[in-house]
Design a protein around this motif. Structure first.
Motif, PDB file in Angstrom:
ATOM      1  N   CYS A 176      28.856  28.649 -30.877  1.00 33.65           N
ATOM      2  CA  CYS A 176      27.616  29.285 -30.435  1.00 33.65           C
ATOM      3  C   CYS A 176      27.235  28.852 -29.022  1.00 33.65           C
ATOM      4  O   CYS A 176      26.215  29.288 -28.485  1.00 33.65           O
ATOM      5  N   TYR A 217      23.595  28.540 -24.748  1.00 33.48           N
ATOM      6  CA  TYR A 217      23.502  28.514 -26.206  1.00 33.48           C
ATOM      7  C   TYR A 217      23.046  29.881 -26.677  1.00 33.48           C
ATOM      8  O   TYR A 217      22.061  30.430 -26.175  1.00 33.48           O
ATOM      9  N   ASN A 218      23.760  30.448 -27.654  1.00 31.13           N
ATOM     10  CA  ASN A 218      23.396  31.736 -28.226  1.00 31.13           C
ATOM     11  C   ASN A 218      22.447  31.485 -29.395  1.00 31.13           C
ATOM     12  O   ASN A 218      22.865  31.089 -30.474  1.00 31.13           O
TER      13      ASN A 218
END
Length: 124
Positions: free
Chosen positions: A70, A92-93
């Motif tokens: 992620c 960061y997703n």
């Protein structure tokens, strides 16, 4: 006589190993942990970790490894000369609603060859 030769060999080895460690680059990060605070779900967030080379040799970053899929990292690919600065951009997703703490392992040729950077926050 053998005793003196052995002691002399140990002293010469110690001096040789010490001198190899003396000339290296060293990171000086502005900060090693970034707190995003509260962020909306579904929106990727990024932060630039800025650093300078306080050592005597150029820093070469070989890799930056995130702890999960992620997160991704981009970093300065060219050698960072003594006194110069570089960046490591981490993204960061924020897909899942929850608090998070993620780490990024920086691999380089510095005096401390493995350094860890952290991001944290709460996805709402």
């Amino acid at each position: 006589m053998k005793k003196y030769i052995t002691i002399l060999a140990v002293i010469i080895s110690f001096i040789g190993f010490s001198s190899m460690q003396a000339g290296q680059g060293e990171f000086k990060f502005e900060k090693e942990t970034h707190d995003f605070g509260k962020i909306p779900a579904g929106t990727p967030v990024s932060y630039n970790f800025k650093f300078s080379n306080t050592g005597s040799e150029p820093i070469i970053i070989s890799n930056v490894v995130p702890t999960c899929g992620c997160s991704v990292a981009e970093f300065t690919k060219t050698p960072i000369k003594p006194g110069e600065t570089g960046t490591i951009k981490v993204t960061y997703n924020a897909a899942a609603k929850a608090p998070f703490t993620k780490s990024f392992t920086v691999q380089s040729n510095t005096k401390t060859p493995v350094k860890t950077l952290y991001i944290k926050g709460i996805v709402e």
